[in-house]
Design a protein around this motif. Structure first.
Motif, PDB file in Angstrom:
ATOM      1  N   PHE A 180     -34.650 103.746  24.381  1.00  0.00           N
ATOM      2  CA  PHE A 180     -33.927 103.354  25.587  1.00  0.00           C
ATOM      3  C   PHE A 180     -34.015 101.837  25.699  1.00  0.00           C
ATOM      4  CE2 PHE A 180     -32.033 104.215  29.663  1.00  0.00           C
ATOM      5  CZ  PHE A 180     -32.443 103.159  30.463  1.00  0.00           C
ATOM      6  N   HIS A 181     -32.865 101.182  25.673  1.00  0.00           N
ATOM      7  CA  HIS A 181     -32.851  99.718  25.697  1.00  0.00           C
ATOM      8  C   HIS A 181     -32.936  99.216  27.132  1.00  0.00           C
ATOM      9  CE1 HIS A 181     -30.562  95.708  25.283  1.00  0.00           C
ATOM     10  NE2 HIS A 181     -31.822  95.522  24.957  1.00  0.00           N
ATOM     11  N   THR A 182     -33.985  98.454  27.442  1.00  0.00           N
ATOM     12  CA  THR A 182     -34.102  97.808  28.747  1.00  0.00           C
ATOM     13  C   THR A 182     -33.667  96.358  28.601  1.00  0.00           C
ATOM     14  OG1 THR A 182     -36.387  97.120  28.354  1.00  0.00           O
ATOM     15  CG2 THR A 182     -36.052  99.279  29.332  1.00  0.00           C
ATOM     16  N   GLY A 183     -32.833  95.909  29.497  1.00  0.00           N
ATOM     17  CA  GLY A 183     -32.281  94.557  29.382  1.00  0.00           C
ATOM     18  C   GLY A 183     -30.799  94.630  29.110  1.00  0.00           C
ATOM     19  N   GLY A 184     -30.144  93.498  29.320  1.00  0.00           N
ATOM     20  CA  GLY A 184     -28.698  93.451  29.135  1.00  0.00           C
ATOM     21  C   GLY A 184     -28.304  93.192  27.701  1.00  0.00           C
ATOM     22  N   GLN A 185     -27.042  93.441  27.415  1.00  0.00           N
ATOM     23  CA  GLN A 185     -26.494  93.154  26.091  1.00  0.00           C
ATOM     24  C   GLN A 185     -26.233  91.657  25.996  1.00  0.00           C
ATOM     25  OE1 GLN A 185     -23.147  95.548  24.924  1.00  0.00           O
ATOM     26  NE2 GLN A 185     -22.399  94.019  23.461  1.00  0.00           N
ATOM     27  N   LYS A 186     -26.914  90.986  25.070  1.00  0.00           N
ATOM     28  CA  LYS A 186     -26.856  89.534  24.968  1.00  0.00           C
ATOM     29  C   LYS A 186     -26.092  89.039  23.743  1.00  0.00           C
ATOM     30  CE  LYS A 186     -31.098  88.939  27.616  1.00  0.00           C
ATOM     31  NZ  LYS A 186     -32.412  88.292  27.721  1.00  0.00           N
ATOM     32  N   THR A 187     -25.574  89.961  22.944  1.00  0.00           N
ATOM     33  CA  THR A 187     -24.734  89.610  21.806  1.00  0.00           C
ATOM     34  C   THR A 187     -23.543  90.570  21.766  1.00  0.00           C
ATOM     35  OG1 THR A 187     -26.016  91.043  20.332  1.00  0.00           O
ATOM     36  CG2 THR A 187     -26.654  88.731  20.432  1.00  0.00           C
ATOM     37  N   VAL A 188     -22.445  90.108  21.202  1.00  0.00           N
ATOM     38  CA  VAL A 188     -21.272  90.976  21.082  1.00  0.00           C
ATOM     39  C   VAL A 188     -21.579  92.144  20.167  1.00  0.00           C
ATOM     40  CG1 VAL A 188     -18.861  91.066  20.357  1.00  0.00           C
ATOM     41  CG2 VAL A 188     -19.735  89.016  21.513  1.00  0.00           C
ATOM     42  N   SER A 189     -22.189  91.839  19.042  1.00  0.00           N
ATOM     43  CA  SER A 189     -22.622  92.865  18.102  1.00  0.00           C
ATOM     44  C   SER A 189     -23.866  92.373  17.391  1.00  0.00           C
ATOM     45  CB  SER A 189     -21.519  93.187  17.088  1.00  0.00           C
ATOM     46  OG  SER A 189     -21.185  92.016  16.349  1.00  0.00           O
TER      47      SER A 189
ATOM     48  N   LEU B 240     -39.414  81.166  24.452  1.00  0.00           N
ATOM     49  CA  LEU B 240     -38.896  80.449  25.615  1.00  0.00           C
ATOM     50  C   LEU B 240     -37.896  79.409  25.162  1.00  0.00           C
ATOM     51  CD1 LEU B 240     -42.233  79.909  27.575  1.00  0.00           C
ATOM     52  CD2 LEU B 240     -40.570  81.735  27.887  1.00  0.00           C
ATOM     53  N   GLU B 241     -36.824  79.278  25.929  1.00  0.00           N
ATOM     54  CA  GLU B 241     -35.774  78.314  25.605  1.00  0.00           C
ATOM     55  C   GLU B 241     -35.378  77.567  26.868  1.00  0.00           C
ATOM     56  OE1 GLU B 241     -31.314  78.175  23.546  1.00  0.00           O
ATOM     57  OE2 GLU B 241     -32.336  80.081  23.891  1.00  0.00           O
ATOM     58  N   LEU B 242     -35.312  76.251  26.772  1.00  0.00           N
ATOM     59  CA  LEU B 242     -34.981  75.411  27.919  1.00  0.00           C
ATOM     60  C   LEU B 242     -33.519  75.019  27.852  1.00  0.00           C
ATOM     61  CD1 LEU B 242     -36.090  73.901  30.416  1.00  0.00           C
ATOM     62  CD2 LEU B 242     -36.485  71.944  28.916  1.00  0.00           C
TER      63      LEU B 242
ATOM     64  N   GLU C 290     -37.191  85.370  26.208  1.00  0.00           N
ATOM     65  CA  GLU C 290     -36.694  86.443  25.356  1.00  0.00           C
ATOM     66  C   GLU C 290     -37.871  87.085  24.624  1.00  0.00           C
ATOM     67  OE1 GLU C 290     -33.588  87.206  25.494  1.00  0.00           O
ATOM     68  OE2 GLU C 290     -32.773  85.419  26.479  1.00  0.00           O
ATOM     69  N   GLN C 291     -37.672  88.326  24.208  1.00  0.00           N
ATOM     70  CA  GLN C 291     -38.722  89.037  23.489  1.00  0.00           C
ATOM     71  C   GLN C 291     -38.467  88.987  21.992  1.00  0.00           C
ATOM     72  OE1 GLN C 291     -40.507  92.666  25.065  1.00  0.00           O
ATOM     73  NE2 GLN C 291     -40.007  93.721  23.161  1.00  0.00           N
ATOM     74  N   LEU C 292     -39.517  88.705  21.237  1.00  0.00           N
ATOM     75  CA  LEU C 292     -39.486  88.724  19.776  1.00  0.00           C
ATOM     76  C   LEU C 292     -40.491  89.766  19.296  1.00  0.00           C
ATOM     77  CD1 LEU C 292     -38.806  87.631  16.922  1.00  0.00           C
ATOM     78  CD2 LEU C 292     -40.596  85.911  17.288  1.00  0.00           C
ATOM     79  N   SER C 293     -40.003  90.722  18.521  1.00  0.00           N
ATOM     80  CA  SER C 293     -40.864  91.767  17.961  1.00  0.00           C
ATOM     81  C   SER C 293     -40.966  91.562  16.456  1.00  0.00           C
ATOM     82  CB  SER C 293     -40.301  93.157  18.257  1.00  0.00           C
ATOM     83  OG  SER C 293     -40.174  93.366  19.656  1.00  0.00           O
TER      84      SER C 293
ATOM     85  N   LYS D 230     -31.159  87.939  21.064  1.00  0.00           N
ATOM     86  CA  LYS D 230     -29.929  87.204  20.758  1.00  0.00           C
ATOM     87  C   LYS D 230     -30.231  86.132  19.716  1.00  0.00           C
ATOM     88  CE  LYS D 230     -30.494  83.799  24.467  1.00  0.00           C
ATOM     89  NZ  LYS D 230     -29.897  83.202  25.679  1.00  0.00           N
ATOM     90  N   PRO D 231     -29.209  85.675  18.976  1.00  0.00           N
ATOM     91  CA  PRO D 231     -29.437  84.619  17.974  1.00  0.00           C
ATOM     92  C   PRO D 231     -29.822  83.307  18.655  1.00  0.00           C
ATOM     93  CG  PRO D 231     -27.335  85.758  17.609  1.00  0.00           C
ATOM     94  CD  PRO D 231     -27.833  86.173  18.962  1.00  0.00           C
ATOM     95  N   GLY D 232     -30.492  82.465  17.884  1.00  0.00           N
ATOM     96  CA  GLY D 232     -30.905  81.163  18.397  1.00  0.00           C
ATOM     97  C   GLY D 232     -31.426  80.294  17.272  1.00  0.00           C
ATOM     98  N   PRO D 233     -31.660  79.017  17.567  1.00  0.00           N
ATOM     99  CA  PRO D 233     -32.108  78.073  16.526  1.00  0.00           C
ATOM    100  C   PRO D 233     -33.611  78.091  16.278  1.00  0.00           C
ATOM    101  CG  PRO D 233     -31.796  76.900  18.587  1.00  0.00           C
ATOM    102  CD  PRO D 233     -31.425  78.342  18.866  1.00  0.00           C
ATOM    103  N   LEU D 234     -34.316  79.064  16.837  1.00  0.00           N
ATOM    104  CA  LEU D 234     -35.774  79.062  16.759  1.00  0.00           C
ATOM    105  C   LEU D 234     -36.273  79.068  15.316  1.00  0.00           C
ATOM    106  CD1 LEU D 234     -38.558  79.301  18.164  1.00  0.00           C
ATOM    107  CD2 LEU D 234     -38.237  81.781  18.130  1.00  0.00           C
ATOM    108  N   PHE D 235     -35.627  79.862  14.457  1.00  0.00           N
ATOM    109  CA  PHE D 235     -36.107  80.028  13.083  1.00  0.00           C
ATOM    110  C   PHE D 235     -35.408  79.104  12.093  1.00  0.00           C
ATOM    111  CE2 PHE D 235     -37.215  84.646  14.294  1.00  0.00           C
ATOM    112  CZ  PHE D 235     -38.462  84.248  14.742  1.00  0.00           C
TER     113      PHE D 235
END
Length: 375
Positions: free
Chosen positions: A40-49, A136-138, A148-151, A165-170
């Motif tokens: 069960f996904h908790t949280g909103g959809q943050k990417t189109v796919s 965390l992103e500012l 955001e959560q990273l597993s 969601k995608p991001g420049p973290l990595f």
């Protein structure tokens, strides 16, 4: 001074939109009554796919692909090369379930991956290690800090990372993978997990640097005057620091556990010392957050003292004005009575005499207040 006021507006807007606690509690309420392990996904959809990215590498070469389906990952599994599979987007339950079947993940692991409001934690399943951290992103425009959560699933020869969601973290990690001379290319999957975790901790320092600039700007504004926007700005800044502390503090326990305990998927001699280095950085982050929070609390006390002093000055001026006019109002009231037989009413110099007396009283009281240093 324009710079300071702009910073205060940024602080005032920062954190005013996101309330992770309320959001996560509302979403977690949807899991009530469901069996353990139910996806069960908790949280909103943050990417189109969802975006599936694969990295397969060794010391000699690296292969980087964006996969259309998860099945394209199978040829890279079980070999001598290190496999890193990153999935951005958690709203497709079938994709997460397929990843669990492919890598033999426990149903509770899949459930925790989809529950994006979890506290950072670590769980040992023997064949793999499951770690949940907060990124965390500012936002540079609004000054808002997003969480955001990273597993991470760390196994023998592979690392799985799940993000909302995608991001420049990595991006720095990918750049190191492209360089054949880096340590990450020479080592195994456990070292890759260290590099990914280290990039998360490094992002905390970037946010702390922005917080330091905000605090300096706010302190400069307080030094010049009692800014009207200072109080809500300090309140929101304090709330963001509390959120940052809440995200970082559990990570201290996680990294300490990896650095001190023995896990099958972590090399004791090669990798554990690096995690102990992350632990030192996390301690520094926590101490910095605590220091900034104390500074903000001290700034609030300063603002309150300045506001009280300003209010006292205003009340002092108003009290002096009221005190000076009390005898003048008394005299004016006496001579404003409608009695026909009053001694000075018929005198040609009575009006000027009364004005002279009132002026003398005014000057005398002002000099008296000045000698007492009341203003």
């Amino acid at each position: 001074m324009k710079k300071s006021k702009k910073s205060i507006r940024e602080i005032r807007s920062g954190g005013a939109v996101k309330r992770p606690m309320k959001k996560s509690m509302k979403d977690m309420a949807g899991t009530v009554g469901k069996a353990p392990g139910t996806l069960f996904h908790t949280g909103g959809q943050k990417t189109v796919s969802p975006v599936i990215t694969l990295f397969s590498y060794d010391a000699a070469s690296v292969e980087h692909r964006t996969l259309k389906t998860l099945e394209e990952c199978r040829p890279f599994m079980g070999g001598e090369r290190v496999l890193w599979l990153n999935i951005d987007g958690l709203h497709k339950l079938k994709l997460i379930e397929a990843a669990g079947v492919m890598f033999n993940l426990h149903p509770l692991t899949l459930e925790d991956i989809l529950h994006t409001g979890l506290r950072p934690k670590i769980e040992d399943f023997g064949s793999y290690l499951f770690v949940v951290v907060k990124t965390l992103e500012l936002d540079p425009e609004s000054g808002e800090v997003g969480e955001e959560q990273l597993s991470l699933v760390i196994g023998k020869g592979f690392v799985l990372s799940f993000r909302e969601k995608p991001g420049p973290l990595f991006n720095p990690v990918i750049a190191r993978l492209d360089n054949p001379g880096t340590n990450v290319r020479q080592r195994g999957a456990d070292y890759l997990s260290y590099v990914l975790t280290d990039s998360v901790v490094d992002s905390y320092f970037t946010i702390l640097e922005q917080f330091e600039s905000r605090i300096e700007a706010l302190d400069e504004e307080l030094t010049d005057s009692v800014a009207r926007d200072a109080l809500p700005a300090m309140y929101l800044l304090k709330k963001e620091l509390i959120m940052l502390r809440k995200s970082v503090w559990p990570l201290r326990e996680i990294i300490n556990s990896i650095g001190r305990s023995r896990y099958q998927v972590i090399d004791d001699e090669e990798t554990r010392p690096f995690f102990r280095d992350i632990y030192d950085n996390i301690v520094l982050v926590i101490e910095t957050v605590e220091t900034y929070r104390d500074i903000v609390i001290g700034m609030y006390d300063t603002w309150l003292a300045l506001a009280n002093n300003r209010m006292n000055d205003i009340m002092k001026v108003l009290t002096i004005i009221a005190t000076v006019f009390m005898p003048l109002s008394f005299i004016a009231g006496v001579y404003g009575m409608n009695f026909h037989y009053m001694p000075e009413l018929e005198s040609p110099f009575g009006y000027y005499a009364v004005l002279g007396v009132m002026g003398s009283i005014f000057v005398g009281m002002i000099l008296f207040f000045r000698t007492r240093k009341w203003f």
